[in-house]
Design a protein around this motif. Structure first.
Motif, PDB file in Angstrom:
ATOM      1  N   UNK A 149      44.222  41.055  46.332  1.00 18.71           N
ATOM      2  CA  UNK A 149      43.722  39.701  46.139  1.00 18.71           C
ATOM      3  C   UNK A 149      44.783  38.848  45.441  1.00 18.71           C
ATOM      4  N   UNK A 150      44.678  37.556  45.602  1.00 17.02           N
ATOM      5  CA  UNK A 150      45.583  36.635  44.933  1.00 17.02           C
ATOM      6  C   UNK A 150      44.772  35.885  43.883  1.00 17.02           C
ATOM      7  N   UNK A 151      44.718  36.401  42.654  1.00 15.10           N
ATOM      8  CA  UNK A 151      43.824  35.819  41.659  1.00 15.10           C
ATOM      9  C   UNK A 151      44.226  34.400  41.284  1.00 15.10           C
ATOM     10  N   UNK A 152      43.260  33.611  40.994  1.00 15.37           N
ATOM     11  CA  UNK A 152      43.517  32.247  40.533  1.00 15.37           C
ATOM     12  C   UNK A 152      42.611  31.977  39.334  1.00 15.37           C
ATOM     13  N   UNK A 153      43.070  31.062  38.498  1.00 17.44           N
ATOM     14  CA  UNK A 153      42.298  30.758  37.295  1.00 17.44           C
ATOM     15  C   UNK A 153      42.643  29.367  36.819  1.00 17.44           C
TER      16      UNK A 153
END
Length: 383
Positions: A149-153
């Motif tokens: 996954x390509x985490x984003x925040x």
């Protein structure tokens, strides 16, 4: 809760983080790279920057790791035109320190980690910025995790500082334009084993075909930088050695080469360095030609002046006027640095023999006047 977000974990961002962490400020550094660049780009650290780095507790370690260049020598046609001592420029640091940028960043990162091991976040790319007047919030895309996954925040703080270089994404997200300036100058450079007689001296070979610069590096290495006529691909070690030998009579040994690069200098000034609760520093605010080695030093001096303003703002003090004065002062410093780099490039351009002889005579005459020699040394070291 994070108080200051710093975008960019290069030498300038890490230094500012160290200054703030020492004062108890809660900092997060968002760095897009997942690891340090092994390429030794900037190498020269000037006395004013060393004095600033001392306040972050890293100057002594850097001096131990680097080479102290205490003198510069100008040569043309095999004849020494003059020399310039750096002894008068500083009581504490009477030299220019030569240290590869990789080592510089390593020592700064170690200092930051000592102060707060969670401050530096790698693999974090800022994709959006929102400033509501009270806090600034950034959207971050991270590198893929174990599951692909390509985490984003999203992360908020009271202030944002962009130290993310000449191609600053933050500058673009803030809608700040930069005015670029290009030059008719192009260079190739490489690091080779140092076998010459100038072990701790910087040497400028002012030749008809264009300047060749030579600087010592730690570990018995010497960097050679040669001006060329047109933009070029990275040369092989043998080709660069031939250019150096043809102009200077010195032949670096190609088999000892450890780095090769080619670059065409440019400069750019951001239209403004303050936007709401965000401030640009270093190359994000003002890119300077690397000829003369002022860019990284200029960024450190930006950070040294900005850190007290950040602390005052976090303490609730009004800093609007002080911030305006800061922005104007740093812009003036950047213009002076750009002018100095342009002078350096002009002196290194090819000349026909009669004009080369005239330039050599002028350089020799200036070098022979102690007061003029001291002034040139101070200008060269950003004082």
């Amino acid at each position: 809760m994070v108080e200051v977000l710093i975008v960019g974990g290069g030498p300038v961002g890490l230094y500012l983080a160290a200054l703030l962490l020492q004062e108890g400020v809660k900092v997060r550094i968002l760095e897009q790279r997942t690891g340090r660049d092994l390429h030794s780009r900037a190498i020269g650290i000037h006395p004013p920057a060393l004095a600033a780095l001392e306040s972050a507790g890293v100057a002594d370690t850097m001096v131990e790791a680097g080479v102290q260049i205490r003198r510069g020598v100008a040569i043309s046609g095999g004849r020494t035109l003059g020399s310039m001592s750096f002894a008068p420029v500083s009581d504490r640091f009477p030299f220019v320190l030569s240290l590869p940028q990789f080592t510089t960043e390593t020592l700064l990162e170690e200092r930051v980690n000592h102060l707060d091991s969670s401050a530096l976040v790698r693999g974090a790319r800022v994709t959006d910025i929102a400033d509501d007047g009270g806090r600034v919030t950034v959207s971050i895309d991270g590198t893929p995790g174990p599951g692909g996954r390509n985490p984003s925040t999203r992360l908020s703080a009271q202030l944002l500082v962009a130290a993310d270089g000449s191609r600053s994404s933050v500058r673009g997200l803030l809608g700040i334009k930069a005015r670029p300036r290009s030059y008719p100058d192009h260079y190739v450079m490489g690091d080779f084993e140092d076998s010459g007689g100038h072990r701790q001296e910087a040497v400028l070979y002012l030749e008809a075909g264009g300047i060749v610069e030579s600087f010592p590096l730690p570990g018995g290495v010497r960097r050679w930088v040669a001006r060329v006529d047109r933009p070029t691909q990275v040369p092989d070690a043998g080709e660069l050695a031939r250019i150096v030998h043809r102009r200077t009579g010195v032949r670096p040994e190609p088999a000892t080469n450890t780095m090769l690069s080619a670059f065409s200098p440019r400069s750019a000034m951001a239209q403004r360095s303050v936007a709401g609760r965000a401030v640009l520093i270093g190359d994000a605010a003002h890119e300077i030609s690397p000829i003369g080695g002022q860019g990284m030093n200029l960024g450190w001096l930006d950070a040294a002046e900005l850190a007290p303003l950040i602390c005052a703002a976090l303490a609730g003090e009004p800093v609007g006027r002080r911030l305006q004065a800061y922005a104007a002062g740093r812009r003036k410093a950047a213009r002076l640095a750009r002018w100095q780099s342009e002078v350096n490039m002009t002196l290194g351009r090819p000349l026909p023999r009669p004009l080369l002889a005239l330039r050599s005579h002028a350089i020799g005459a200036v070098a022979g006047i102690p007061a003029a020699n001291r002034l040139v040394a101070r200008r060269f070291t950003m004082q």
